[in-house]
Design a protein around this motif. Structure first.
Motif, short mmCIF file in Angstrom:
data_model
loop_
_atom_site.label_atom_id
_atom_site.label_comp_id
_atom_site.label_asym_id
_atom_site.label_seq_id
_atom_site.Cartn_x
_atom_site.Cartn_y
_atom_site.Cartn_z
N GLY A 171 0.84 -1.20 0.00
CA GLY A 171 0.00 0.00 0.00
C GLY A 171 0.87 1.24 0.00
N HIS A 172 1.66 1.36 1.04
CA HIS A 172 2.68 2.41 1.06
C HIS A 172 4.04 1.72 1.02
N SER A 173 5.14 2.47 1.02
CA SER A 173 6.46 1.82 0.94
C SER A 173 7.40 2.42 1.97
N LYS A 174 8.36 1.59 2.36
CA LYS A 174 9.44 2.05 3.22
C LYS A 174 10.73 1.92 2.40
N VAL A 175 11.48 3.01 2.34
CA VAL A 175 12.65 3.04 1.47
C VAL A 175 13.85 3.56 2.26
N ARG A 176 15.01 2.90 2.07
CA ARG A 176 16.25 3.45 2.63
C ARG A 176 16.95 4.22 1.50
N ILE A 177 17.27 5.46 1.76
CA ILE A 177 17.88 6.28 0.71
C ILE A 177 19.09 7.02 1.28
N SER A 178 20.20 6.98 0.55
CA SER A 178 21.42 7.67 0.98
C SER A 178 21.78 8.72 -0.05
N ILE A 179 21.99 9.94 0.40
CA ILE A 179 22.35 11.03 -0.51
C ILE A 179 23.62 11.71 -0.01
N SER A 180 24.37 12.29 -0.95
CA SER A 180 25.66 12.87 -0.57
C SER A 180 25.62 14.38 -0.62
N GLU A 181 24.44 14.96 -0.57
CA GLU A 181 24.31 16.42 -0.59
C GLU A 181 23.13 16.78 0.31
N GLY A 182 22.89 18.05 0.49
CA GLY A 182 21.86 18.44 1.45
C GLY A 182 21.08 19.66 1.03
N LYS A 183 20.45 19.57 -0.15
CA LYS A 183 19.60 20.69 -0.58
C LYS A 183 18.38 20.73 0.35
N ASN A 184 17.77 21.90 0.41
CA ASN A 184 16.61 22.09 1.27
C ASN A 184 15.52 21.05 0.95
#
Ligand code: URA
Length: 233
Positions: A171-184
């Motif tokens: 129904g909904h999802s759980k996602v692990r996400i890694s990013i190397s920047e930090g835009k607003n």
């Protein structure tokens, strides 16, 4: 020494923030509000920030805080909302948050009085991966996850490659996400770009520093290894 560096090396805030304090008239030198951002501090000058003397004697301290939702990541808030500073109840040093988490976001936030470390970690050239657990309001497809991995347009800016793992889809999802920047609001905007709203968002690591089992609203000192890692990452 230039005033912003003097304030930063006393462990009060970053140089950038010190410039803001000067602009806001919160810095006094020898009894008068400082109007000159390029002022050079000499021996014997008495510098006050918000009325408190800057002695250069504060030791640097480093904490990991598990930020709950409903707190702003600033030292004060115009709208009088609770700030993360209020959670650092037993810390006498003038710590401040490194980087930002949204009001609704929970999880790992580094708090320190070491302005140079704060600048080091948040500098745009740094590619430290920050990992988040996101719950979103629909079932994400493998193709959409791949789009997030490659980079999506979040309004005139294409995000750098990310690591994305679908943990749950029901129904909904759980996602692990890694990013190397930090835009607003970057993670929220990335999911929006592929058609989803983020329902909850938690940061679980900054590089090798992990949130672990720290309870919401609690904090712990970083270990010497973690501080060393952050200084050199
Ligand atoms: N990305 C977001 O959208 N929000 C945060 O608080 C951090 C990263």
């Amino acid at each position: 020494m230039r005033i912003n560096k003097y304030i930063a090396s006393a462990g009060i805030c970053s140089r950038r923030k010190a410039d803001e304090l000067i602009e806001q008239g919160r810095v006094k030198v020898n009894g008068a509000v400082l109007r000159e951002p390029g002022f050079d501090v000499s021996e014997g000058d008495l510098v006050l920030v918000d009325g408190k003397p800057v002695t250069g004697s504060e030791r640097f301290v480093y904490y990991a805080l598990n930020k709950p939702a409903g707190y702003v990541t600033t030292t004060s808030d115009e709208m009088d909302r609770p700030t993360v500073m209020e959670l650092m109840t037993e810390v006498s040093a003038r710590v401040f948050p490194v980087g930002r988490l949204d009001y609704e976001t929970t999880g790992l936030l580094i708090m320190t009085n070491d302005g140079d470390l704060a600048n080091h970690i948040t500098h745009p050239s740094k590619k430290v991966f920050k990992t988040y657990l996101a719950e979103i309001d629909g079932e994400i497809s493998l193709g959409q996850a791949e789009q997030l991995r490659r980079g999506v347009d979040i309004g005139g800016y294409t995000t750098r490659p990310a690591q994305v793992e679908i943990l749950k889809q029901a129904g909904h999802s759980k996602v692990r996400i890694s990013i190397s920047e930090g835009k607003n609001r970057q993670v929220r905007r990335m999911f929006k770009a592929v058609g989803f709203n983020v329902v909850s968002l938690q940061r679980i690591s900054i590089g090798r520093v992990l949130l672990g089992h720290l309870h919401e609203g609690h904090y712990r000192r970083l270990t010497a290894e973690e501080v060393d890692y952050l200084k050199n990452c």
